[in-house]
Design a protein around this motif. Structure first.
Motif, PDB file in Angstrom:
ATOM      1  N   SER A 142       0.839  -1.212   0.000  1.00  0.00           N
ATOM      2  CA  SER A 142       0.000   0.000   0.000  1.00  0.00           C
ATOM      3  C   SER A 142       0.870   1.256   0.000  1.00  0.00           C
ATOM      4  O   SER A 142       0.583   2.223  -0.711  1.00  0.00           O
ATOM      5  N   GLY A 143       1.928   1.233   0.796  1.00  0.00           N
ATOM      6  CA  GLY A 143       2.836   2.367   0.834  1.00  0.00           C
ATOM      7  C   GLY A 143       3.532   2.591  -0.496  1.00  0.00           C
ATOM      8  O   GLY A 143       3.722   3.730  -0.935  1.00  0.00           O
ATOM      9  N   VAL A 144       3.893   1.496  -1.160  1.00  0.00           N
ATOM     10  CA  VAL A 144       4.548   1.585  -2.476  1.00  0.00           C
ATOM     11  C   VAL A 144       3.607   2.177  -3.515  1.00  0.00           C
ATOM     12  O   VAL A 144       4.016   2.974  -4.370  1.00  0.00           O
ATOM     13  N   LEU A 145       2.329   1.813  -3.443  1.00  0.00           N
ATOM     14  CA  LEU A 145       1.354   2.362  -4.385  1.00  0.00           C
ATOM     15  C   LEU A 145       1.162   3.865  -4.159  1.00  0.00           C
ATOM     16  O   LEU A 145       0.955   4.617  -5.121  1.00  0.00           O
ATOM     17  N   THR A 146       1.239   4.303  -2.917  1.00  0.00           N
ATOM     18  CA  THR A 146       1.171   5.741  -2.636  1.00  0.00           C
ATOM     19  C   THR A 146       2.384   6.443  -3.234  1.00  0.00           C
ATOM     20  O   THR A 146       2.282   7.561  -3.751  1.00  0.00           O
ATOM     21  N   LEU A 147       3.529   5.781  -3.184  1.00  0.00           N
ATOM     22  CA  LEU A 147       4.742   6.327  -3.801  1.00  0.00           C
ATOM     23  C   LEU A 147       4.527   6.553  -5.289  1.00  0.00           C
ATOM     24  O   LEU A 147       4.952   7.586  -5.833  1.00  0.00           O
ATOM     25  N   ALA A 148       3.870   5.630  -5.954  1.00  0.00           N
ATOM     26  CA  ALA A 148       3.630   5.757  -7.395  1.00  0.00           C
ATOM     27  C   ALA A 148       2.846   7.026  -7.701  1.00  0.00           C
ATOM     28  O   ALA A 148       3.162   7.758  -8.645  1.00  0.00           O
ATOM     29  N   SER A 149       1.828   7.302  -6.904  1.00  0.00           N
ATOM     30  CA  SER A 149       1.027   8.517  -7.105  1.00  0.00           C
ATOM     31  C   SER A 149       1.860   9.767  -6.879  1.00  0.00           C
ATOM     32  O   SER A 149       1.726  10.763  -7.610  1.00  0.00           O
ATOM     33  N   GLU A 150       2.728   9.709  -5.888  1.00  0.00           N
ATOM     34  CA  GLU A 150       3.580  10.863  -5.586  1.00  0.00           C
ATOM     35  C   GLU A 150       4.573  11.110  -6.716  1.00  0.00           C
ATOM     36  O   GLU A 150       4.864  12.263  -7.076  1.00  0.00           O
ATOM     37  N   LEU A 151       5.086  10.045  -7.304  1.00  0.00           N
ATOM     38  CA  LEU A 151       6.044  10.199  -8.401  1.00  0.00           C
ATOM     39  C   LEU A 151       5.366  10.702  -9.670  1.00  0.00           C
ATOM     40  O   LEU A 151       5.990  11.410 -10.467  1.00  0.00           O
ATOM     41  N   ALA A 152       4.095  10.352  -9.852  1.00  0.00           N
ATOM     42  CA  ALA A 152       3.353  10.890 -10.995  1.00  0.00           C
ATOM     43  C   ALA A 152       3.255  12.403 -10.866  1.00  0.00           C
ATOM     44  O   ALA A 152       3.411  13.140 -11.847  1.00  0.00           O
ATOM     45  N   ARG A 153       3.001  12.858  -9.669  1.00  0.00           N
ATOM     46  CA  ARG A 153       2.949  14.298  -9.413  1.00  0.00           C
ATOM     47  C   ARG A 153       4.321  14.929  -9.598  1.00  0.00           C
ATOM     48  O   ARG A 153       4.453  16.024 -10.165  1.00  0.00           O
ATOM     49  N   LEU A 154       5.360  14.229  -9.144  1.00  0.00           N
ATOM     50  CA  LEU A 154       6.720  14.758  -9.278  1.00  0.00           C
ATOM     51  C   LEU A 154       7.126  14.875 -10.738  1.00  0.00           C
ATOM     52  O   LEU A 154       7.843  15.811 -11.118  1.00  0.00           O
ATOM     53  N   ALA A 155       6.662  13.949 -11.574  1.00  0.00           N
ATOM     54  CA  ALA A 155       6.985  13.997 -13.002  1.00  0.00           C
ATOM     55  C   ALA A 155       6.448  15.275 -13.638  1.00  0.00           C
ATOM     56  O   ALA A 155       7.130  15.941 -14.423  1.00  0.00           O
ATOM     57  N   VAL A 156       5.221  15.630 -13.289  1.00  0.00           N
ATOM     58  CA  VAL A 156       4.609  16.854 -13.816  1.00  0.00           C
ATOM     59  C   VAL A 156       5.365  18.081 -13.333  1.00  0.00           C
ATOM     60  O   VAL A 156       5.701  18.987 -14.114  1.00  0.00           O
ATOM     61  N   ASN A 157       5.662  18.127 -12.044  1.00  0.00           N
ATOM     62  CA  ASN A 157       6.340  19.290 -11.477  1.00  0.00           C
ATOM     63  C   ASN A 157       7.784  19.401 -11.938  1.00  0.00           C
ATOM     64  O   ASN A 157       8.351  20.498 -11.957  1.00  0.00           O
ATOM     65  N   SER A 158       8.384  18.269 -12.325  1.00  0.00           N
ATOM     66  CA  SER A 158       9.749  18.297 -12.853  1.00  0.00           C
ATOM     67  C   SER A 158       9.802  19.085 -14.153  1.00  0.00           C
ATOM     68  O   SER A 158      10.728  19.873 -14.392  1.00  0.00           O
ATOM     69  N   VAL A 159       8.813  18.874 -14.992  1.00  0.00           N
ATOM     70  CA  VAL A 159       8.753  19.598 -16.269  1.00  0.00           C
ATOM     71  C   VAL A 159       8.598  21.092 -16.016  1.00  0.00           C
ATOM     72  O   VAL A 159       9.251  21.918 -16.645  1.00  0.00           O
ATOM     73  N   THR A 160       7.741  21.426 -15.085  1.00  0.00           N
ATOM     74  CA  THR A 160       7.531  22.834 -14.734  1.00  0.00           C
ATOM     75  C   THR A 160       8.831  23.476 -14.271  1.00  0.00           C
ATOM     76  O   THR A 160       9.099  24.643 -14.560  1.00  0.00           O
ATOM     77  N   ALA A 161       9.637  22.680 -13.556  1.00  0.00           N
ATOM     78  CA  ALA A 161      10.908  23.194 -13.031  1.00  0.00           C
ATOM     79  C   ALA A 161      12.031  23.140 -14.061  1.00  0.00           C
ATOM     80  O   ALA A 161      13.154  23.544 -13.776  1.00  0.00           O
ATOM     81  N   GLY A 162      11.728  22.620 -15.264  1.00  0.00           N
ATOM     82  CA  GLY A 162      12.741  22.564 -16.312  1.00  0.00           C
ATOM     83  C   GLY A 162      13.636  21.346 -16.258  1.00  0.00           C
ATOM     84  O   GLY A 162      14.666  21.278 -16.937  1.00  0.00           O
ATOM     85  N   ASP A 163      13.261  20.361 -15.445  1.00  0.00           N
ATOM     86  CA  ASP A 163      14.020  19.108 -15.364  1.00  0.00           C
ATOM     87  C   ASP A 163      13.315  18.093 -16.258  1.00  0.00           C
ATOM     88  O   ASP A 163      12.357  17.445 -15.863  1.00  0.00           O
ATOM     89  N   TYR A 164      13.808  17.937 -17.487  1.00  0.00           N
ATOM     90  CA  TYR A 164      13.125  17.101 -18.473  1.00  0.00           C
ATOM     91  C   TYR A 164      13.577  15.643 -18.455  1.00  0.00           C
ATOM     92  O   TYR A 164      12.915  14.790 -19.061  1.00  0.00           O
ATOM     93  N   SER A 165      14.670  15.350 -17.799  1.00  0.00           N
ATOM     94  CA  SER A 165      15.139  13.968 -17.768  1.00  0.00           C
ATOM     95  C   SER A 165      14.478  13.162 -16.643  1.00  0.00           C
ATOM     96  O   SER A 165      14.293  11.947 -16.779  1.00  0.00           O
ATOM     97  N   ARG A 166      14.108  13.832 -15.572  1.00  0.00           N
ATOM     98  CA  ARG A 166      13.526  13.121 -14.435  1.00  0.00           C
ATOM     99  C   ARG A 166      12.231  12.380 -14.802  1.00  0.00           C
ATOM    100  O   ARG A 166      12.051  11.219 -14.401  1.00  0.00           O
TER     101      ARG A 166
END
Length: 229
Positions: A142-166
């Motif tokens: 369950s904790g790992v699945l929550t991590l997946a959701s958090e990383l999906a959000r991080l992927a979007v915010n990475s682009v906003t921050a100009g980090d395109y490789s993350r």
């Protein structure tokens, strides 16, 4: 023994059980506060300047986990060791949250999936059920699945921050995670529903990667990653 005596004895058992549950709730409330503090700290990585501070935030988070270990030691003393699952409902949610936070820290540090054994060590509990207070497999998942959701959000915010490789690296990680979950025969209804949400996280990240692709930014990210090596 009279009927009255029987019920008086039963009331004594109920009172003792209620006392145990109340003591557990007190410790869990403190653990929940610590978990909120760790989450607030790690949420900073989603901000523009947060990517530069990732090592520092992870270090501070690990300091908070030392407090969690102390709280876990206290929790272990509040109920009979052989009655873990009788009272499991009281700490299940906060334990799953702490698993997610530990997994998030490890991912930010190494971009790898933390093992159940490693999470148990971070939290100061056992990985094996036979050894006492332990990390249940379903709580870990369950904790790992929550991590997946958090990383999906991080992927979007990475682009906003100009980090395109993350986002590309996150995409690879999430797809591997999805493949791993497909190997499991999940029968727990709650866990199964949470797993069903993983496909939306995969889709969300794929959309981010696709957007980078049509804008030609994925090539830029790949080139930058190659230059770093």
């Amino acid at each position: 023994m009279s009927v009255s005596e029987m019920f008086i004895a039963l009331q004594g058992v109920l009172t003792a059980d209620q006392d145990i549950r109340e003591e557990i709730r007190k410790v869990v409330q403190v653990m929940e506060q610590t978990a909120r503090e760790i989450l607030t700290l790690l949420q900073g990585v989603h901000q523009g300047a947060g990517f530069q501070d990732i090592p520092k935030k992870c270090q501070k988070a690990r300091e908070h986990f030392s407090t969690v270990r102390t709280q876990m030691e206290s929790l272990k003393t509040k109920f009979p060791a052989d009655q873990y699952y009788r009272f499991h409902e009281h700490w299940r949610f906060v334990l799953q949250r702490l698993v997610f936070l530990a997994a998030f820290v490890v991912y930010l540090e190494s971009e790898a999936l933390v093992t159940r054994e490693a999470v148990a060590e971070i939290l100061g509990i056992e990985a094996d059920r036979e050894r006492g207070f332990h990390l249940d497999i379903e709580d870990y998942l369950s904790g790992v699945l929550t991590l997946a959701s958090e990383l999906a959000r991080l992927a979007v915010n990475s682009v906003t921050a100009g980090d395109y490789s993350r986002p590309l690296r996150i995409s690879t990680f999430i797809n591997e995670l999805d493949s791993g979950f497909r190997l499991l025969n999940l029968k727990n209804d709650s866990l199964r529903k949470r797993y069903d949400g993983l496909k939306y996280d995969v889709k969300k990240i794929e959309e981010v990667v696709y957007d980078l692709s049509i804008r030609g930014l994925n090539k830029e990210a790949t080139a930058a990653a190659g230059a770093e090596k």
